[in-house]
Design a protein around this motif. Structure first.
Motif, PDB file in Angstrom:
ATOM      1  N   GLY A 181     -51.905 109.577 -52.248  1.00 15.87           N
ATOM      2  CA  GLY A 181     -50.537 109.619 -51.748  1.00 15.87           C
ATOM      3  C   GLY A 181     -50.484 109.976 -50.287  1.00 15.87           C
ATOM      4  N   THR A 182     -51.629 110.261 -49.720  1.00 16.56           N
ATOM      5  CA  THR A 182     -51.757 110.542 -48.295  1.00 16.56           C
ATOM      6  C   THR A 182     -53.192 110.230 -47.912  1.00 16.56           C
ATOM      7  N   GLY A 183     -53.451 109.998 -46.649  1.00 18.21           N
ATOM      8  CA  GLY A 183     -54.810 109.654 -46.263  1.00 18.21           C
ATOM      9  C   GLY A 183     -54.987 109.601 -44.762  1.00 18.21           C
ATOM     10  N   ALA A 184     -56.213 109.274 -44.367  1.00 20.39           N
ATOM     11  CA  ALA A 184     -56.564 109.248 -42.949  1.00 20.39           C
ATOM     12  C   ALA A 184     -56.745 107.809 -42.470  1.00 20.39           C
ATOM     13  N   PHE A 223     -52.670 102.709 -64.860  1.00 24.19           N
ATOM     14  CA  PHE A 223     -51.576 103.012 -63.936  1.00 24.19           C
ATOM     15  C   PHE A 223     -51.671 102.078 -62.728  1.00 24.19           C
ATOM     16  N   THR A 224     -50.532 101.848 -62.113  1.00 23.67           N
ATOM     17  CA  THR A 224     -50.438 100.947 -60.964  1.00 23.67           C
ATOM     18  C   THR A 224     -49.671 101.625 -59.848  1.00 23.67           C
ATOM     19  N   VAL A 225     -50.239 101.599 -58.650  1.00 25.58           N
ATOM     20  CA  VAL A 225     -49.584 102.134 -57.463  1.00 25.58           C
ATOM     21  C   VAL A 225     -49.178 100.960 -56.576  1.00 25.58           C
ATOM     22  N   ARG A 226     -47.908 100.911 -56.204  1.00 27.86           N
ATOM     23  CA  ARG A 226     -47.406  99.889 -55.291  1.00 27.86           C
ATOM     24  C   ARG A 226     -46.829 100.564 -54.063  1.00 27.86           C
ATOM     25  N   PHE A 263     -44.426 110.487 -52.079  1.00 28.59           N
ATOM     26  CA  PHE A 263     -45.623 109.765 -52.519  1.00 28.59           C
ATOM     27  C   PHE A 263     -46.747 110.747 -52.826  1.00 28.59           C
ATOM     28  N   ALA A 264     -47.013 111.661 -51.896  1.00 26.69           N
ATOM     29  CA  ALA A 264     -48.082 112.649 -52.088  1.00 26.69           C
ATOM     30  C   ALA A 264     -47.781 113.563 -53.268  1.00 26.69           C
ATOM     31  N   SER A 265     -46.530 113.959 -53.436  1.00 31.67           N
ATOM     32  CA  SER A 265     -46.150 114.851 -54.524  1.00 31.67           C
ATOM     33  C   SER A 265     -46.326 114.176 -55.883  1.00 31.67           C
TER      34      SER A 265
END
Length: 226
Positions: free
Chosen positions: A93-96, A119-122, A151-153
């Motif tokens: 949900g977060t990144g570099a 599960f699917t992330v869009r 998103f991160a939560s």
């Protein structure tokens, strides 16, 4: 009183009842049962976008995976790390992800599963707005997010639950400089370790990094977790 509480009380210089109340208040408990292992499997990744700058053109990437060991190869020195960073971005949900790469990515879809649960992330990354969904299970229970914080939560709560992880609470001492400037402050603060920290175990850096696993080299929480 358990041996665990008694040991904590003795080392902290307080009575057992007080130690037990403090530990209970912060959710710290002794666990005598090892958690069962969970399997995280990436099944597919797809993303589209429009490059600009030194190289231009539409990008339409699709990669189907499955069980086993996979590698990312290319004839040039570009793009391989970005693919792995996009996967990590979806899972955390977060990144570099590099700012220039993230700017030209418009839509991302990651299909995966934890144990037998799919599960699917869009992600829709258009303009200045980032939105998307997390769909879980065969029935596709959908949770939407409207910004990076949500998103991160959402990903943090999902991964902590499905992987059977527990929040770790610790105490970080303040530096002498901070303590001197604020006489009313305590000598530190409570630090809660959650999914962003645990997720470092998913990442193996290249030879240019000082850290083999995760983003941090040296001692501390990251090394202890890994």
């Amino acid at each position: 009183m358990s041996d665990f509480v008694e040991t904590v009380a003795r080392r902290a210089g307080v009575d057992g009842e007080q130690a037990g109340e403090i530990l209970a208040r912060h959710g710290v408990r002794e666990s005598g049962v090892l958690p069962r292992p969970h399997q995280l499997l990436i099944k597919s990744l797809a993303f589209t976008g429009e490059k600009n700058g030194k190289s231009t053109g539409r990008v339409d990437f699709s990669w189907g995976l499955g069980p086993g060991l996979w590698g990312v190869t290319a004839d040039n020195l570009r793009g391989k790390s970005s693919i792995l960073e996009i996967i990590w971005w979806c899972l955390r949900g977060t990144g570099a992800l590099q700012a220039d790469v993230r700017k030209w990515i418009h839509h991302v879809r990651l299909d995966a599963q934890v144990d037998d649960e799919p599960f699917t992330v869009r992600i829709d990354n258009t303009g200045e707005q980032l939105t998307g969904t997390l769909a879980v299970g065969v029935q596709q229970h959908v949770t939407s997010f409207a910004d990076e914080t949500e998103f991160a939560s959402i990903m943090g709560a999902f991964m902590m639950d499905r992987l059977g992880l527990e929040f770790l609470r610790g105490w970080r001492k303040d530096s002498p400089a901070r303590s001197d400037t604020d006489s009313d402050s305590r000598d530190g603060q409570v630090v809660v370790t959650s999914w962003p920290a645990f997720s470092h175990a998913l990442l193996c850096r290249n030879r240019e990094s000082d850290a083999l696993l995760g983003e941090t080299a040296g001692g501390g929480t990251m090394v202890s977790l890994l």
